[in-house]
Design an enzyme around this catalytic site. Structure first.
Site, mmCIF file in Angstrom:
data_model
loop_
_atom_site.group_PDB
_atom_site.id
_atom_site.type_symbol
_atom_site.label_atom_id
_atom_site.label_comp_id
_atom_site.label_asym_id
_atom_site.label_seq_id
_atom_site.Cartn_x
_atom_site.Cartn_y
_atom_site.Cartn_z
ATOM 1 C CE LYS A 13 41.763 21.143 28.926
ATOM 2 N NZ LYS A 13 41.965 19.714 29.267
ATOM 3 N NE ARG A 88 41.822 22.455 35.392
ATOM 4 C CZ ARG A 88 42.611 22.380 34.327
ATOM 5 N NH1 ARG A 88 42.765 23.403 33.540
ATOM 6 N NH2 ARG A 88 43.231 21.271 34.070
ATOM 7 N NE ARG A 127 50.398 16.239 27.642
ATOM 8 C CZ ARG A 127 49.364 16.788 28.282
ATOM 9 N NH1 ARG A 127 48.467 17.458 27.594
ATOM 10 N NH2 ARG A 127 49.237 16.652 29.561
ATOM 11 N NE ARG A 161 51.257 19.221 31.400
ATOM 12 C CZ ARG A 161 49.969 19.437 31.204
ATOM 13 N NH1 ARG A 161 49.549 19.886 30.027
ATOM 14 N NH2 ARG A 161 49.090 19.233 32.169
ATOM 15 N NE ARG A 172 46.703 16.574 34.698
ATOM 16 C CZ ARG A 172 47.534 16.176 33.732
ATOM 17 N NH1 ARG A 172 48.584 15.439 34.009
ATOM 18 N NH2 ARG A 172 47.312 16.540 32.486
#
Ligand code: AP5
Ligand code: MG
Ligand code: ZN
Length: 216
Positions: A13, A88, A127, A161, A172
Site C-alpha cells: 500500500k 480498517r 523493509r 519500524r 497484524r
C-alpha cells in the site's frame, strides 16, 4: 481522484501510494504514518497508540476517525487523495462515508491488493525506509542503486519500524483477516471494489493500478 488502497500488512500500500502521489499528483493519507508521527512526538494520541501498535492490534476507531476527519478538512486534499491503511473496520468505513458525504466528495475506487499471507512476513521483516525523505526500501526486493545511499535524497541514514518483527506481523495479519477483510463485501456491494494481483513485482502492480485508474 479519491482512492482507497486496501490490503494486508506488507501488501504494498505504502509503496504504491508513493508512486501514485508522484504520477497522478495525489496526496497519500496513511493513518499508520500519522500514528507513528504522533508516537514520535509523544502526543496524547501517540501515548495511547504506542502499545497497541507494538502489539500489532488496531488503534481505536474513535482515534483514527478523528485523525482522518481533521486531515480531510485541509485544502490540499481537494485535488485527490489515496487512503493507505484507512478504513480498517466497517465502523471506520461508515464514518468515512459520512465524512465524505458532508464534504460533497465521492470515492472513485477501492483497490484491493491481493497477496498470500506467507510472502508478507518476508516483505515486512526486510523493509526499511530512508530517515531523510521516507522513501521505502527492501533488503531483497527494492535496494538503493548505491549501497547505503538513498536514491532520492542521498541520505545515508535508514530506519526500521518497531512493529516490523515476525511476531507482530502475525498479529497484524490476524487483525486484517478478522477486522479489515469484511470491508471487501462492504465495498463490493457499492460497486467500487477493484481487485488486483499484489503478488506480482512492484512495477507490475503499479501497471495494474494504472489500468484500474484508466477505467474510472
Ligand atoms: P500501517 O502503517 O498501515 O501498516 P500495515 O497495514 O500493517 O501495512 P504496512 O505499512 O506494513 O504495509 P504496506 O502495505 O504499506 O507495504 P509496503 O508498501 O511498505 O499500520 C501500522 C499500525 O498502525 C497498525 O498495525 C495499527 O496498529 C495502526 N493503524 C494504522 N491505521 C489504522 C486504522 N485505520 N485503524 C486502526 N489502527 C490503525 O511494502 C512492504 C515491503 O515490501 C517494502 O519493503 C516494499 O519494498 C516491499 N514490497 C512492496 N510491494 C512489493 C511487491 N509487489 N513485491 C515485492 N516486494 C514488495
Ligand atoms: Mg504502509
Ligand atoms: Zn531519502
Amino acid at each position: 481522484m479519491k482512492l482507497i488502497l486496501l490490503g494486508p500488512p506488507g501488501a504494498g500500500k505504502g509503496t504504491q501510494a508513493k508512486r501514485l502521489e508522484e504520477a497522478h499528483n495525489l496526496i497519500q493519507l496513511s493513518t499508520g504514518d500519522m500514528l507513528r508521527a504522533a508516537v514520535a512526538a509523544g502526543t496524547e494520541v501517540g501515548v495511547k497508540a504506542k502499545t497497541v501498535m507494538e502489539a500489532g492490534e488496531l488503534v481505536s476507531d474513535e482515534i483514527v476517525v478523528a485523525i482522518i476527519s481533521d486531515r480531510l478538512d485541509e485544502d490540499d486534499i481537494k485535488a485527490g487523495f489515496i487512503l493507505d491503511g484507512f478504513p480498517r473496520t466497517v465502523a471506520q468505513a461508515r464514518a468515512l462515508d459520512g465524512l465524505l458525504a458532508d464534504k460533497g466528495m465521492m470515492l472513485d475506487a477501492v483497490v484491493e491488493m491481493q497477496v498470500d499471507d506467507e510472502p508478507l512476513v518476508g516483505r515486512i521483516t526486510g523493509r526499511y525506509t530512508c530517515a531523510g525523505c521516507g522513501k521505502g526500501y527492501h533488503d531483497t526486493f527494492e535496494k538503493p542503486k548505491k549501497d547505503g545511499v538513498c536514491d532520492k535524497c542521498g541520505s545515508t541514514e535508514f530506519k526500521r519500524r518497531a512493529d516490523d518483527n515476525e511476531e507482530t506481523v502475525r498479529s497484524r495479519l490476524a487483525a486484517y483477516h478478522a477486522q479489515t477483510a469484511p470491508l471487501l463485501p462492504y465495498y463490493e456491494s457499492r460497486g467500487v471494489l477493484k481487485s488486483i494481483d499484489g503478488m506480482a513485482d512492484i512495477e507490475d502492480v503499479t501497471g495494474q493500478i494504472n489500468e484500474v485508474l484508466k477505467g474510472i
